[in-house]
Design a protein around this motif. Structure first.
Motif, PDB file in Angstrom:
ATOM      1  N   LYS A  13     -85.793 -33.313  26.745  1.00 31.81           N
ATOM      2  CA  LYS A  13     -84.469 -34.028  26.978  1.00 31.81           C
ATOM      3  C   LYS A  13     -84.393 -34.986  27.882  1.00 31.81           C
ATOM      4  O   LYS A  13     -85.058 -35.084  28.960  1.00 31.81           O
ATOM      5  CB  LYS A  13     -83.694 -32.797  27.232  1.00 31.81           C
ATOM      6  N   SER A  14     -83.536 -36.091  27.583  1.00 30.15           N
ATOM      7  CA  SER A  14     -83.399 -37.299  28.572  1.00 30.15           C
ATOM      8  C   SER A  14     -83.028 -36.590  29.931  1.00 30.15           C
ATOM      9  O   SER A  14     -82.297 -35.447  29.875  1.00 30.15           O
ATOM     10  CB  SER A  14     -82.449 -37.926  28.059  1.00 30.15           C
ATOM     11  N   SER A  15     -83.463 -37.124  30.934  1.00 31.08           N
ATOM     12  CA  SER A  15     -83.035 -37.091  32.285  1.00 31.08           C
ATOM     13  C   SER A  15     -84.150 -35.922  32.839  1.00 31.08           C
ATOM     14  O   SER A  15     -84.312 -35.719  34.274  1.00 31.08           O
ATOM     15  CB  SER A  15     -81.662 -36.835  32.639  1.00 31.08           C
ATOM     16  N   GLN A  16     -84.904 -35.055  31.996  1.00 30.36           N
ATOM     17  CA  GLN A  16     -85.710 -33.987  32.427  1.00 30.36           C
ATOM     18  C   GLN A  16     -87.039 -34.942  32.827  1.00 30.36           C
ATOM     19  O   GLN A  16     -87.224 -35.994  32.689  1.00 30.36           O
ATOM     20  CB  GLN A  16     -85.753 -33.314  31.491  1.00 30.36           C
ATOM     21  N   THR A  17     -87.951 -33.849  33.118  1.00 29.65           N
ATOM     22  CA  THR A  17     -89.496 -34.290  33.704  1.00 29.65           C
ATOM     23  C   THR A  17     -90.312 -34.077  32.368  1.00 29.65           C
ATOM     24  O   THR A  17     -90.540 -32.901  32.250  1.00 29.65           O
ATOM     25  CB  THR A  17     -89.777 -33.669  35.056  1.00 29.65           C
TER      26      THR A  17
END
Length: 120
Positions: A13-17
């Protein structure tokens, strides 16, 4: 014949690593002067070198990714890893690990690649 195999989640997911591991067989990641790299190819674009970890544990990363990338290794497992933080859909790509037997040599071994999709 050296074998490299990428592994990790195919969807982030966006913003994750984003975290990937490359498992190396039939060669040691500590062999002098081998260089172990991460390379990616976004859809419809060319290959992009991301960074490497060398036989001695030293690392070097692309300036464009420097603030988000970490490359590390586990010598006991003969693996090296990639972490890319704060991902966006623009990080969607096929991710490859590859080896050079010396810093200036061409890549002589590649993993098959793993698709990583970043959802918005």
């Amino acid at each position: 014949q050296v074998q490299l195999q990428e592994s990790g989640p195919g969807l982030v997911k966006s913003s994750q690593t984003l975290s990937l591991t490359c498992t190396v067989s039939d060669a040691s990641i500590t062999t002098h002067y081998n260089v172990w790299s991460w390379i990616r190819q976004p859809p419809g674009k060319g290959l992009e070198w991301m960074g490497f970890i060398a036989y001695d544990g030293s690392t070097h990363a692309s300036p464009s990714l420097l603030s988000r990338i970490t490359i590390s290794r586990d010598t006991s497992k003969n693996q090296f890893s990639l972490q890319l933080s704060s991902v966006t859909p623009e990080d969607t790509a096929v991710y490859y690990c590859a080896r050079r037997t010396y810093y200036s040599d061409p890549y002589d071994s590649w993993g098959q690649g793993t698709q990583v999709t970043v959802s918005s």
